[in-house]
Design a protein around this motif. Sequence first.
Motif, PDB file in Angstrom:
ATOM      1  N   TYR A 152     -39.675  65.988  -3.508  1.00 47.19           N
ATOM      2  CA  TYR A 152     -40.125  65.459  -2.368  1.00 47.19           C
ATOM      3  C   TYR A 152     -38.545  64.490  -2.099  1.00 47.19           C
ATOM      4  CZ  TYR A 152     -40.882  60.435  -4.227  1.00 47.19           C
ATOM      5  OH  TYR A 152     -40.806  59.386  -4.940  1.00 47.19           O
ATOM      6  N   GLY A 153     -38.700  64.013  -0.932  1.00 42.05           N
ATOM      7  CA  GLY A 153     -37.568  63.008  -0.437  1.00 42.05           C
ATOM      8  C   GLY A 153     -37.753  62.075   0.441  1.00 42.05           C
ATOM      9  N   THR A 154     -37.038  60.923   0.290  1.00 43.15           N
ATOM     10  CA  THR A 154     -37.280  59.977   1.677  1.00 43.15           C
ATOM     11  C   THR A 154     -35.760  59.775   2.187  1.00 43.15           C
ATOM     12  OG1 THR A 154     -36.954  58.203  -0.260  1.00 43.15           O
ATOM     13  CG2 THR A 154     -39.229  58.680   0.568  1.00 43.15           C
ATOM     14  N   PHE A 155     -35.745  59.390   3.451  1.00 45.25           N
ATOM     15  CA  PHE A 155     -34.365  59.351   3.985  1.00 45.25           C
ATOM     16  C   PHE A 155     -34.184  57.600   4.274  1.00 45.25           C
ATOM     17  CE2 PHE A 155     -34.778  63.740   5.633  1.00 45.25           C
ATOM     18  CZ  PHE A 155     -34.395  64.438   4.480  1.00 45.25           C
ATOM     19  N   ASP A 156     -33.265  57.240   3.560  1.00 49.53           N
ATOM     20  CA  ASP A 156     -33.011  55.769   3.899  1.00 49.53           C
ATOM     21  C   ASP A 156     -31.404  55.637   3.568  1.00 49.53           C
ATOM     22  OD1 ASP A 156     -35.637  54.481   4.872  1.00 49.53           O
ATOM     23  OD2 ASP A 156     -36.147  55.201   2.902  1.00 49.53           O
TER      24      ASP A 156
ATOM     25  N   ILE B 166     -36.107  55.132  -5.683  1.00 50.22           N
ATOM     26  CA  ILE B 166     -35.223  56.331  -6.414  1.00 50.22           C
ATOM     27  C   ILE B 166     -36.035  56.970  -7.549  1.00 50.22           C
ATOM     28  CG2 ILE B 166     -32.786  56.314  -7.127  1.00 50.22           C
ATOM     29  CD1 ILE B 166     -32.214  54.376  -5.080  1.00 50.22           C
ATOM     30  N   LYS B 167     -36.442  55.497  -8.441  1.00 50.44           N
ATOM     31  CA  LYS B 167     -36.752  56.363  -9.956  1.00 50.44           C
ATOM     32  C   LYS B 167     -37.848  57.310  -9.341  1.00 50.44           C
ATOM     33  CE  LYS B 167     -35.613  52.485 -12.739  1.00 50.44           C
ATOM     34  NZ  LYS B 167     -36.409  51.277 -13.774  1.00 50.44           N
ATOM     35  N   LYS B 168     -38.819  56.921  -8.720  1.00 46.25           N
ATOM     36  CA  LYS B 168     -40.151  57.948  -8.422  1.00 46.25           C
ATOM     37  C   LYS B 168     -39.555  59.214  -7.927  1.00 46.25           C
ATOM     38  CE  LYS B 168     -43.278  54.380  -7.248  1.00 46.25           C
ATOM     39  NZ  LYS B 168     -44.112  53.847  -6.175  1.00 46.25           N
ATOM     40  N   MET B 169     -38.377  59.349  -7.111  1.00 48.07           N
ATOM     41  CA  MET B 169     -38.109  60.663  -6.569  1.00 48.07           C
ATOM     42  C   MET B 169     -37.541  61.383  -7.820  1.00 48.07           C
ATOM     43  SD  MET B 169     -35.404  61.318  -3.469  1.00 48.07           S
ATOM     44  CE  MET B 169     -35.761  59.548  -2.677  1.00 48.07           C
ATOM     45  N   PHE B 170     -36.500  60.515  -8.512  1.00 48.26           N
ATOM     46  CA  PHE B 170     -36.003  61.321  -9.735  1.00 48.26           C
ATOM     47  C   PHE B 170     -36.940  61.802 -10.694  1.00 48.26           C
ATOM     48  CE2 PHE B 170     -31.978  60.444  -8.195  1.00 48.26           C
ATOM     49  CZ  PHE B 170     -31.047  60.989  -8.807  1.00 48.26           C
ATOM     50  N   ASN B 171     -38.040  61.143 -11.087  1.00 51.39           N
ATOM     51  CA  ASN B 171     -39.183  61.481 -11.886  1.00 51.39           C
ATOM     52  C   ASN B 171     -39.811  62.890 -11.284  1.00 51.39           C
ATOM     53  OD1 ASN B 171     -38.739  59.173 -13.580  1.00 51.39           O
ATOM     54  ND2 ASN B 171     -40.527  58.079 -12.505  1.00 51.39           N
ATOM     55  N   VAL B 172     -39.925  62.933 -10.411  1.00 51.22           N
ATOM     56  CA  VAL B 172     -40.299  64.200  -9.672  1.00 51.22           C
ATOM     57  C   VAL B 172     -39.307  65.313  -9.794  1.00 51.22           C
ATOM     58  CG1 VAL B 172     -41.435  65.553  -7.912  1.00 51.22           C
ATOM     59  CG2 VAL B 172     -42.405  63.272  -8.311  1.00 51.22           C
TER      60      VAL B 172
ATOM     61  N   VAL C  71     -23.942  69.233  -0.202  1.00 51.62           N
ATOM     62  CA  VAL C  71     -23.424  68.563   0.795  1.00 51.62           C
ATOM     63  C   VAL C  71     -24.235  67.278   1.109  1.00 51.62           C
ATOM     64  CG1 VAL C  71     -22.619  68.336   3.425  1.00 51.62           C
ATOM     65  CG2 VAL C  71     -22.187  70.622   1.776  1.00 51.62           C
ATOM     66  N   ALA C  72     -23.760  66.237   0.518  1.00 52.45           N
ATOM     67  CA  ALA C  72     -24.540  65.037   0.910  1.00 52.45           C
ATOM     68  C   ALA C  72     -24.457  64.592   2.231  1.00 52.45           C
ATOM     69  CB  ALA C  72     -24.138  63.777  -0.163  1.00 52.45           C
ATOM     70  N   THR C  73     -25.378  63.722   2.710  1.00 56.23           N
ATOM     71  CA  THR C  73     -25.160  63.291   4.149  1.00 56.23           C
ATOM     72  C   THR C  73     -25.665  61.813   4.272  1.00 56.23           C
ATOM     73  OG1 THR C  73     -27.364  64.244   4.586  1.00 56.23           O
ATOM     74  CG2 THR C  73     -25.535  65.618   5.365  1.00 56.23           C
ATOM     75  N   PRO C  74     -25.421  61.028   5.272  1.00 54.54           N
ATOM     76  CA  PRO C  74     -25.856  59.796   5.325  1.00 54.54           C
ATOM     77  C   PRO C  74     -27.507  59.760   5.249  1.00 54.54           C
ATOM     78  CG  PRO C  74     -24.346  60.136   6.809  1.00 54.54           C
ATOM     79  CD  PRO C  74     -24.316  61.486   6.159  1.00 54.54           C
ATOM     80  N   LYS C  75     -27.839  58.644   4.960  1.00 54.55           N
ATOM     81  CA  LYS C  75     -29.511  58.469   4.547  1.00 54.55           C
ATOM     82  C   LYS C  75     -30.216  59.313   3.683  1.00 54.55           C
ATOM     83  CE  LYS C  75     -31.845  56.645   8.009  1.00 54.55           C
ATOM     84  NZ  LYS C  75     -32.571  56.668   9.267  1.00 54.55           N
ATOM     85  N   SER C  76     -29.144  60.083   2.945  1.00 52.82           N
ATOM     86  CA  SER C  76     -29.882  60.731   1.813  1.00 52.82           C
ATOM     87  C   SER C  76     -29.315  60.775   0.417  1.00 52.82           C
ATOM     88  CB  SER C  76     -29.906  62.514   2.340  1.00 52.82           C
ATOM     89  OG  SER C  76     -28.442  62.973   2.512  1.00 52.82           O
ATOM     90  N   ALA C  77     -28.752  59.483   0.002  1.00 50.80           N
ATOM     91  CA  ALA C  77     -27.918  59.432  -1.075  1.00 50.80           C
ATOM     92  C   ALA C  77     -28.847  59.716  -2.164  1.00 50.80           C
ATOM     93  CB  ALA C  77     -27.567  57.943  -1.014  1.00 50.80           C
ATOM     94  N   ALA C  78     -29.890  58.954  -2.382  1.00 50.05           N
ATOM     95  CA  ALA C  78     -30.942  59.430  -3.562  1.00 50.05           C
ATOM     96  C   ALA C  78     -31.180  60.607  -3.702  1.00 50.05           C
ATOM     97  CB  ALA C  78     -32.072  58.354  -3.440  1.00 50.05           C
ATOM     98  N   TYR C  79     -31.723  61.289  -2.487  1.00 50.81           N
ATOM     99  CA  TYR C  79     -32.367  62.752  -2.553  1.00 50.81           C
ATOM    100  C   TYR C  79     -31.071  63.680  -2.848  1.00 50.81           C
ATOM    101  CZ  TYR C  79     -34.257  67.088  -0.674  1.00 50.81           C
ATOM    102  OH  TYR C  79     -34.489  68.304  -0.820  1.00 50.81           O
TER     103      TYR C  79
END
Length: 265
Positions: A96-100, A110-116, A150-158
């Motif tokens: 999953y991802g969150t855009f911030d 960010i940890k929760k995202m990496f855990n999954v 290709v990283a984009t703004p507001k998706s650094a962690a994802y």
Amino acid sequence: MSQRLFEGKVVVITGASSGIGREMAIQLAQKGAYPILIARSQSKLETLKKEIISQYQGEADYYILDVSILEEVEKVFNMIIKKYQRIDILINNAGYGTFDYFLDSSIESIKKMFNVNVFGLMACSQSVIPYMMKQKEGHIVNIASIAGKVATPKSAAYAASKHAVLGLTNAIRMELKGTGINVTAINPGPIRTPFFRTADPSGEYVKNIERFLLEPAKVAHQVILAIEKRKREVDMPRLLALGTWLYQCFPGISEKFAGKLLDKK
């Protein structure tokens, strides 16, 4: 050819309750595979299992698992191995991802995202590789993302989590050379799935990239083709794949002249 390839194969799919995970389970069952469905929602898994059995004349089973709970991953995979004696294909689809903006993202989120997206994927892969090595065959498919290239703004962690998935995929592919285990990375662009309920609650991003949205059934079909052809990596759709190639070859120029196209979140 494809029917014979998947006939009777035990295929474990994480994140199988919706989106492309659900579509892959259905399409694989239609080809004679035995999909083992993994997700957190028992009701959705039970519904999908019944649908596969009744509508597609296939077989299926399911296990409830949150892949971010690492100690549970090994337990569930041991149960699968004990029951079926083998796992032929693992599709690491849960994510999953969150855009911030990065500065607005808490380290905890960010940890929760990496855990999954990363550690859960690693744990599932480590759980099946020893058995696949004993079988002298197997296939691991990691659902990454164009965002991993290709990283984009507001998706650094994802984007960082998907970069990690691609790095892992490339490394274990080389480590497993000669074992009979194939390793594939799938890098889709945005897909029309419930993913965006979390990533884009406002719906603004989806509205901005509507013309680029991939349909889950088409992505699932491409994943199955990649398994059949033992592809190393698949980028989709073609337009974004071309854009990814241009960005990797000419990053400075791409950021300068395509900045507005990359900033849609």
